[in-house]
Design a protein around this motif. Structure first.
Motif, mmCIF file in Angstrom:
data_model
loop_
_atom_site.group_PDB
_atom_site.id
_atom_site.type_symbol
_atom_site.label_atom_id
_atom_site.label_comp_id
_atom_site.label_asym_id
_atom_site.label_seq_id
_atom_site.Cartn_x
_atom_site.Cartn_y
_atom_site.Cartn_z
ATOM 1 N N MET A 1 1.692 -9.973 -8.973
ATOM 2 C CA MET A 1 0.625 -9.324 -9.786
ATOM 3 C C MET A 1 0.860 -9.701 -11.303
ATOM 4 S SD MET A 1 -2.159 -7.898 -9.130
ATOM 5 C CE MET A 1 -2.175 -7.035 -7.489
ATOM 6 N N PRO A 2 -0.252 -10.094 -11.916
ATOM 7 C CA PRO A 2 0.156 -10.430 -13.395
ATOM 8 C C PRO A 2 0.568 -9.207 -14.171
ATOM 9 C CG PRO A 2 -2.371 -9.945 -12.903
ATOM 10 C CD PRO A 2 -1.692 -9.913 -11.595
ATOM 11 N N SER A 3 1.413 -9.562 -15.092
ATOM 12 C CA SER A 3 2.272 -8.486 -16.050
ATOM 13 C C SER A 3 1.176 -7.497 -16.779
ATOM 14 C CB SER A 3 3.208 -9.253 -16.937
ATOM 15 O OG SER A 3 2.382 -10.179 -18.046
ATOM 16 N N THR A 4 0.135 -7.691 -16.843
ATOM 17 C CA THR A 4 -0.880 -7.035 -17.673
ATOM 18 C C THR A 4 -1.549 -6.059 -16.655
ATOM 19 O OG1 THR A 4 -2.641 -8.713 -16.984
ATOM 20 C CG2 THR A 4 -1.486 -8.778 -19.036
ATOM 21 N N ASN A 5 -1.130 -6.076 -15.530
ATOM 22 C CA ASN A 5 -1.759 -5.086 -14.434
ATOM 23 C C ASN A 5 -0.767 -3.849 -14.437
ATOM 24 O OD1 ASN A 5 -3.800 -4.712 -12.601
ATOM 25 N ND2 ASN A 5 -2.082 -4.666 -10.726
ATOM 26 N N ASP A 6 -1.408 -2.647 -14.343
ATOM 27 C CA ASP A 6 -0.801 -1.303 -14.127
ATOM 28 C C ASP A 6 0.189 -1.117 -14.981
ATOM 29 O OD1 ASP A 6 -1.076 -1.404 -10.376
ATOM 30 O OD2 ASP A 6 -2.595 -0.920 -11.803
ATOM 31 N N THR A 7 0.014 -1.359 -16.484
ATOM 32 C CA THR A 7 1.198 -1.093 -17.258
ATOM 33 C C THR A 7 1.488 0.174 -17.173
ATOM 34 O OG1 THR A 7 -0.492 -1.365 -19.233
ATOM 35 C CG2 THR A 7 0.525 -3.510 -18.379
ATOM 36 N N ARG A 8 0.397 1.182 -17.110
ATOM 37 C CA ARG A 8 0.614 2.602 -17.177
ATOM 38 C C ARG A 8 0.809 3.351 -15.862
ATOM 39 N NH1 ARG A 8 -2.183 1.599 -22.213
ATOM 40 N NH2 ARG A 8 -0.760 1.819 -24.037
ATOM 41 N N VAL A 9 0.690 2.562 -14.749
ATOM 42 C CA VAL A 9 0.869 3.196 -13.529
ATOM 43 C C VAL A 9 2.307 3.264 -13.295
ATOM 44 C CG1 VAL A 9 0.351 3.047 -11.020
ATOM 45 C CG2 VAL A 9 -1.475 2.300 -12.882
ATOM 46 N N VAL A 10 2.772 4.641 -12.783
ATOM 47 C CA VAL A 10 4.163 4.716 -12.204
ATOM 48 C C VAL A 10 4.301 4.626 -10.745
ATOM 49 C CG1 VAL A 10 5.949 6.683 -12.288
ATOM 50 C CG2 VAL A 10 4.300 6.333 -14.243
ATOM 51 N N ASP A 11 3.436 5.051 -10.120
ATOM 52 C CA ASP A 11 3.632 4.941 -8.649
ATOM 53 C C ASP A 11 2.541 4.628 -7.858
ATOM 54 O OD1 ASP A 11 4.862 4.786 -6.227
ATOM 55 O OD2 ASP A 11 5.603 7.021 -6.375
ATOM 56 N N TYR A 12 2.375 4.329 -6.660
ATOM 57 C CA TYR A 12 1.173 4.486 -5.690
ATOM 58 C C TYR A 12 1.707 4.992 -4.795
ATOM 59 C CZ TYR A 12 -1.990 1.378 -8.359
ATOM 60 O OH TYR A 12 -2.832 0.645 -9.189
ATOM 61 N N LYS A 13 1.226 6.067 -3.950
ATOM 62 C CA LYS A 13 1.988 6.876 -2.767
ATOM 63 C C LYS A 13 0.630 6.708 -1.917
ATOM 64 C CE LYS A 13 4.215 10.086 -5.619
ATOM 65 N NZ LYS A 13 4.633 11.708 -6.329
ATOM 66 N N PRO A 14 1.092 6.549 -0.506
ATOM 67 C CA PRO A 14 0.116 6.467 0.429
ATOM 68 C C PRO A 14 -0.515 7.643 0.503
ATOM 69 C CG PRO A 14 2.362 6.403 1.316
ATOM 70 C CD PRO A 14 2.511 6.405 -0.064
ATOM 71 N N LEU A 15 -1.950 7.733 1.359
ATOM 72 C CA LEU A 15 -2.551 9.016 1.399
ATOM 73 C C LEU A 15 -3.306 8.742 2.621
ATOM 74 C CD1 LEU A 15 -4.078 11.355 -0.045
ATOM 75 C CD2 LEU A 15 -5.947 9.661 -0.818
ATOM 76 N N ILE A 16 -3.087 10.034 3.494
ATOM 77 C CA ILE A 16 -3.628 9.998 4.858
ATOM 78 C C ILE A 16 -5.227 9.600 4.756
ATOM 79 C CG2 ILE A 16 -4.503 12.595 4.550
ATOM 80 C CD1 ILE A 16 -4.107 13.071 7.430
ATOM 81 N N ALA A 17 -5.683 8.881 5.729
ATOM 82 C CA ALA A 17 -7.162 8.497 5.925
ATOM 83 C C ALA A 17 -8.029 9.902 6.148
ATOM 84 C CB ALA A 17 -7.301 7.492 7.007
ATOM 85 N N PRO A 18 -9.309 9.809 5.386
ATOM 86 C CA PRO A 18 -10.196 11.176 5.519
ATOM 87 C C PRO A 18 -10.113 11.317 7.050
ATOM 88 C CG PRO A 18 -11.011 9.704 3.926
ATOM 89 C CD PRO A 18 -10.054 9.116 4.621
ATOM 90 N N GLY A 19 -10.583 10.291 7.801
ATOM 91 C CA GLY A 19 -10.778 10.317 9.239
ATOM 92 C C GLY A 19 -9.749 11.029 10.160
ATOM 93 N N ASP A 20 -8.385 10.694 9.631
ATOM 94 C CA ASP A 20 -7.351 11.377 10.219
ATOM 95 C C ASP A 20 -7.253 12.742 10.044
ATOM 96 O OD1 ASP A 20 -5.087 8.199 9.576
ATOM 97 O OD2 ASP A 20 -6.747 8.765 11.052
#
Ligand SMILES: O=C[C@H](O)[C@H](O)COP(=O)(O)O
Ligand SMILES: C=C(OP(=O)(O)O)C(=O)O
Length: 352
Positions: A1-20
């Protein structure tokens, strides 16, 4: 991913799908029937086919299951005695819009301690809605995060867009696809036109980005929601629940080619978030209804078990049944206010 991406995002956490989540906690046939019936009732009140008053009543925010269900049991027990005059929907607010920062509600932070266990929050919110519906009590909520409805909207009978998001295209688009009637609060500055514009925008079809029941990024296409209305909640300019403000708002609504109907929020800037003043505001609204004002189709009340509000502070040392956000009327005052509103509807009937 380019270095200019998500420069202020600390984490992505998985999320349960609505249908589940919906499969894990299904609405089921009886509650589906309650939601369908109550949505139709709310629509009939909005359309003037039912001369009762829609009353959305409950805590400013739900912060724990026990006190929320305690309140729901009280309201579910009381509502049938008022059902000739009032269409009662419990305020079950899980998402709290903040002026700056603060606790953002049960879904975002269910443990009230900045741990943000969103999975537990989503599950807790859905369980509460199902349990409240099981009491035969319809639920109303504010939709704030555009993804949340996929997890709970099937169990909701009336929705709101708050004063801070009424002008947002994201929330107007969202509302155009919601299955419930939706009330739009006027702006925090008191501007009613933004809410009128929102009602008109939500009535149109929209295409926008969202997630589907599988949780996949999607292009959402909606048909438009004709069951939206304005909610007068006052503003920095002062209260707008008085007869002159109501008449003016109804004129603006009519000039926009929309049905001349509106709800009044007795709390927020109409009472200065003062729970004692709120009861007085509700009485002033009741007087307008009694005088024959058919344009007022609904009232919103912030109400809990114990009057007032408390600072969140230590979540293990909270007063049971008292709001941790805005000040609310206590249960005893709430029963008196509901009785006054019911009497006003009976009186209005005599004026027609
Ligand atoms: O209804 C709750 C509050 O009015 C709203 O979330 C804003 O609260 P705040 O001004 O304390 O952030
Ligand atoms: C946040 C609320 O109100 P408003 O958007 O009018 O401030 C609310 O009704 O809980």
């Amino acid at each position: 991913m380019p270095s200019t991406n998500d420069t202020r995002v600390v984490d992505y956490k998985p999320l349960i799908a609505p249908g589940d989540l919906l499969s894990e906690l299904p609405l089921g046939p009886e509650r589906t029937s309650l939601v369908e019936r109550s949505r139709a009732e709310v629509k009939r009140v909005l359309d003037g086919e039912d001369d009762r008053l829609l009353v959305v009543v409950g805590p400013c925010s739900v912060h724990d299951r026990e006190s929320a269900m305690d309140y729901a049991h009280r309201l579910a027990e009381l509502a049938p005695s008022l059902s000739e005059e009032l269409c009662v929907v419990m305020r079950v607010y899980f998402e709290k819009p903040r002026t700056t920062v603060g606790w953002k509600g049960l879904i975002n932070d269910p443990d009230l301690n900045d741990t943000y266990d969103v999975h537990r929050g989503l599950r807790l919110a859905r369980e509460l809605l199902l349990d409240i519906n099981s009491l035969g009590l319809p639920a109303g909520t504010e939709f704030l995060d555009p993804i949340t409805p996929q997890y709970i909207a099937d169990a909701v009978s009336w929705g709101a867009i708050g004063a801070r998001t009424t002008e947002s295209q994201v929330h107007r688009q969202l509302s155009s696809g919601l299955s419930t009637p939706v009330g739009f609060k006027n702006g925090t500055d008191g501007d009613v036109q933004v809410a009128v514009d929102a009602v008109g925008a939500a009535a149109a079809s929209h295409t926008f980005f969202g997630v589907d029941t599988a949780g996949a990024g999607s292009v959402v296409v909606t048909e438009g929601n004709p069951d939206c209305h304005v909610i007068l909640r006052g503003g920095r300019t002062g209260p707008n629940h008085d007869a002159a403000s109501v008449a003016s708002a109804l004129d603006v609504i009519g000039k926009a080619g929309l049905p001349r109907r509106l709800m009044i929020d007795a709390s927020h800037a109409n009472s200065g978030k003062d729970h004692v003043r709120q009861a007085g505001v509700a009485a002033e609204i009741a007087a307008q209804v009694a005088d024959g004002q058919r344009g007022v189709i609904g009232v919103m009340l912030e109400s809990f078990i114990v009057p007032g509000a408390q600072k969140l502070g230590d979540p293990t040392a909270l007063v049971y049944g008292q709001s941790i956000t805005d000040k609310c009327m206590g249960w005893d005052t709430t029963t008196e206010v509901l009785s006054t509103l019911a009497e006003a509807v009976r009186t209005r009937r005599k004026t027609l």
